[in-house]
Scaffold this motif. Structure first.
Motif, short mmCIF file in Angstrom:
data_model
loop_
_atom_site.label_atom_id
_atom_site.label_comp_id
_atom_site.label_asym_id
_atom_site.label_seq_id
_atom_site.Cartn_x
_atom_site.Cartn_y
_atom_site.Cartn_z
N LEU A 1 -10.94 -3.04 -0.54
CA LEU A 1 -10.47 -1.73 -0.96
C LEU A 1 -8.96 -1.66 -0.76
O LEU A 1 -8.43 -2.30 0.15
N PRO A 2 -8.24 -0.89 -1.58
CA PRO A 2 -6.80 -0.66 -1.35
C PRO A 2 -6.64 0.29 -0.16
O PRO A 2 -6.36 1.48 -0.31
N PHE A 3 -6.78 -0.25 1.01
CA PHE A 3 -7.11 0.50 2.21
C PHE A 3 -6.00 0.38 3.25
O PHE A 3 -5.39 -0.67 3.42
N ALA A 4 -5.74 1.47 3.93
CA ALA A 4 -4.85 1.47 5.10
C ALA A 4 -5.33 2.58 6.02
O ALA A 4 -6.20 3.38 5.65
N VAL A 5 -4.78 2.63 7.21
CA VAL A 5 -5.11 3.72 8.13
C VAL A 5 -3.85 4.51 8.44
O VAL A 5 -2.74 3.98 8.47
N LYS A 6 -4.04 5.79 8.63
CA LYS A 6 -3.00 6.65 9.18
C LYS A 6 -3.50 7.06 10.56
O LYS A 6 -4.47 7.82 10.67
N VAL B 1 -14.10 7.00 -1.58
CA VAL B 1 -14.79 5.98 -2.38
C VAL B 1 -16.29 6.21 -2.20
O VAL B 1 -16.82 6.07 -1.09
N ILE B 2 -16.95 6.56 -3.30
CA ILE B 2 -18.36 6.95 -3.25
C ILE B 2 -19.10 6.26 -4.40
O ILE B 2 -18.62 6.28 -5.54
N GLY B 3 -20.23 5.67 -4.09
CA GLY B 3 -21.05 5.09 -5.15
C GLY B 3 -21.43 3.64 -4.90
O GLY B 3 -21.35 3.15 -3.78
N ARG B 4 -21.84 2.95 -5.95
CA ARG B 4 -22.32 1.58 -5.85
C ARG B 4 -21.19 0.60 -5.60
O ARG B 4 -20.05 0.83 -6.00
N ALA B 5 -21.54 -0.54 -4.99
CA ALA B 5 -20.64 -1.67 -4.88
C ALA B 5 -21.00 -2.66 -5.97
O ALA B 5 -22.07 -3.29 -5.90
N PRO B 6 -20.18 -2.80 -7.01
CA PRO B 6 -20.53 -3.70 -8.11
C PRO B 6 -20.76 -5.13 -7.61
O PRO B 6 -20.01 -5.64 -6.77
N TRP C 1 0.83 -1.20 0.00
CA TRP C 1 0.00 0.00 0.00
C TRP C 1 0.86 1.25 0.00
O TRP C 1 0.59 2.22 -0.72
N LEU C 2 1.93 1.26 0.80
CA LEU C 2 2.81 2.42 0.86
C LEU C 2 3.48 2.67 -0.49
O LEU C 2 3.65 3.83 -0.90
N TRP C 3 3.83 1.60 -1.20
CA TRP C 3 4.42 1.77 -2.53
C TRP C 3 3.41 2.40 -3.48
O TRP C 3 3.74 3.32 -4.24
N SER C 4 2.17 1.93 -3.45
CA SER C 4 1.12 2.53 -4.29
C SER C 4 0.88 3.99 -3.91
O SER C 4 0.67 4.85 -4.78
N PRO D 1 -14.78 9.77 -10.76
CA PRO D 1 -13.46 9.69 -10.14
C PRO D 1 -13.46 9.08 -8.75
O PRO D 1 -12.38 8.76 -8.22
N PHE D 2 -14.63 8.90 -8.14
CA PHE D 2 -14.71 8.40 -6.77
C PHE D 2 -15.28 6.98 -6.71
O PHE D 2 -15.42 6.42 -5.62
N SER D 3 -15.58 6.40 -7.87
CA SER D 3 -16.15 5.06 -7.90
C SER D 3 -15.10 4.02 -7.52
O SER D 3 -13.90 4.17 -7.86
N ILE D 4 -15.52 2.94 -6.88
CA ILE D 4 -14.59 1.85 -6.57
C ILE D 4 -14.05 1.22 -7.84
O ILE D 4 -12.95 0.64 -7.83
N GLU D 5 -14.75 1.35 -8.95
CA GLU D 5 -14.32 0.73 -10.19
C GLU D 5 -13.03 1.34 -10.73
O GLU D 5 -12.39 0.75 -11.61
N ARG D 6 -12.61 2.49 -10.22
CA ARG D 6 -11.34 3.08 -10.68
C ARG D 6 -10.16 2.19 -10.33
O ARG D 6 -9.12 2.25 -10.99
N PHE D 7 -10.28 1.36 -9.29
CA PHE D 7 -9.16 0.52 -8.88
C PHE D 7 -9.03 -0.73 -9.74
O PHE D 7 -8.02 -1.43 -9.65
#
Length: 436
Positions: free
Chosen positions: A287-292, A382-387, A111-114, A428-434
């Motif tokens: 999700l490509p998720f982490a916490v700070k 991340v905003i919108g539908r979950a495919p 995740w940090l690399w991304s 730009p906020f859809s999960i599908e961007r990933f």
């Protein structure tokens, strides 16, 4: 049976259903932070029956601890440092603005690399352009809700200050300032005297400052969230104690178990911040998720010292934010597992710098508070539908801007769900961007 206008009360005789009995609403919001409460409020204002489910009361999680700023630290999203010197300082734990748990780095490394790759300047500029419609409407959406919620007493429209200790640091802002001029972000570059004319209690230990006049702030983030929650229930919404991890499909609906019984809805909205993976991963959604993680601590001020607006020390990575509870000192990012034990070493690192800048006195609490910011590597919510999951929606992963964006992203999602013209392009906020 649909629930359209009943308000959940604590008295047993006034509850809308008895323990173990199923009830239904049009939309089920999981998470009672600023994003969840704002989303639920935007939906109930459109005539839907809505329930919020959380284990805690509104605003008592991550939403409690932040700098209270309605806007960004600059024009760009909060990126990963790109210069080798700064990275080395972080790696050697010499940088007060960042900390990490070495044992957690193998898990966090991809995740940090991304995150590092997404922090290249062209991508930061792209992210700023995508988010600008949300940022530009953030204060207006808050002000509208505060007016309805009788909470305008919390709003300050004095901007905020970012401080720089040498010419090179200010020069490093030129790209952001140029893009800000293009996007309509007001910024006034000041010398030390100009900044101290706005905030006389600051010591002249810095060389330059930028005043961002259009950014607002609040004096009590918890109070704001609670005021929105009160307005939500006044408009007919329900706030119910329950565990979002119980979310599952029941026929063609989503069901969650609460202290009052099972609650069904055709729509479930994930507004769980750092706890979102606990619900999403059992559903097969990653999700490509982490916490700070971050810390804050409130202090009294010496004598008559005061600030009118939040101030960020960009070199040392902390904010001085005047709050009703005292002068809040916030830290930068700590990269660790969400539930790891607190290690408020960053507070210890920034306090000497903060005390040189401003006459802090004694802490007004026995220890610092810790929270976890929900982040994806491209720094966009991340905003919108979950495919593949009918009726499942996202409004989560707001990175450093949950307080700022809660009402406007809540409005965006409500627009999408009800078929209204959205406040901005949601793509730009859809999960599908990933998946691209």
């Amino acid at each position: 049976m649909p629930l359209r206008s009943e308000v959940w009360q604590t008295a047993a005789s006034e509850k809308p259903w008895g323990r173990g009995i199923m009830a239904r609403v049009d939309a089920l919001v999981l998470g009672a932070g600023i994003v969840g409460v704002s989303t639920a409020l935007q939906l109930v204002k459109r005539g839907l029956s809505v329930a919020i489910v959380d284990r805690q009361r509104p605003g008592e999680g991550t939403s409690y601890g932040n700098a209270g700023v309605l806007g960004g630290a600059g024009v760009y999203p909060t990126g990963f440092p790109r210069d080798l010197g700064t990275i080395l300082r972080v790696g050697l734990k010499l940088a007060p603005f960042a900390n990490y748990y070495a044992a957690d780095l193998p898990r966090l490394a991809p995740w940090l690399w991304s995150y590092y790759r997404a922090s290249r300047e062209p991508l930061l500029q792209e992210g700023a352009r995508f988010q600008r419609p949300l940022m530009a409407n953030a204060v207006a959406e808050h002000e509208a809700l505060m007016t309805e919620a009788n909470a305008l007493r919390y709003l300050r429209k004095d901007g905020w200050l970012t401080l720089y200790y040498d010419d090179a640091a200010l020069k490093g802002m030129q790209g952001q300032l140029a893009l800000g001029t293009e996007l309509g972000v007001a910024a006034n570059v000041l010398d030390t005297a100009g900044a101290r004319a706005l905030e006389p209690s600051l010591a002249p230990v810095f060389a330059h400052a930028i005043h961002w006049p259009d950014i607002a702030s609040v004096s009590n983030p918890l109070g704001v969230t609670q005021a929105y929650a009160k307005l939500f229930t006044k408009l007919g919404g329900l706030i119910i104690k329950g565990d979002a991890r119980s979310l599952h499909r029941s026929g063609d609906r989503w069901r969650v178990d609460t202290d009052e019984g099972a609650l069904d809805s055709p729509n479930a909205i994930i507004c769980l911040g750092p706890w979102a993976p606990d619900v999403l991963e059992p559903l097969g959604i990653r999700l490509p998720f982490a916490v700070k993680r971050g810390y804050h601590w409130h202090f009294s001020s010496q004598g008559n010292a005061a600030l009118k607006r939040p101030v960020v020390d960009t070199l040392n990575g902390y904010v001085l934010a005047p709050m009703e509870q005292g002068m809040r000192v916030t830290t930068g990012a700590e990269f660790a597992r969400r539930d790891a034990a607190p290690t408020p070493v960053q507070i210890d690192r920034v306090l000497p710098h903060a005390k040189k800048l401003y006459p802090l006195d004694k802490p007004v609490e026995p220890k610092p508070w810790m929270g976890a910011r929900p982040c994806v590597y491209d720094m966009r919510p991340v905003i919108g539908r979950a495919p593949g999951h009918p009726g499942l929606w996202f409004n989560t992963a707001h990175n450093h801007y949950g307080l700022t964006l809660g009402p406007v992203t809540g409005k965006l999602l409500a627009d999408i769900m009800t078929g209204a013209t959205p406040v901005c392009d949601p793509a730009p906020f859809s999960i599908e961007r990933f998946a691209r």
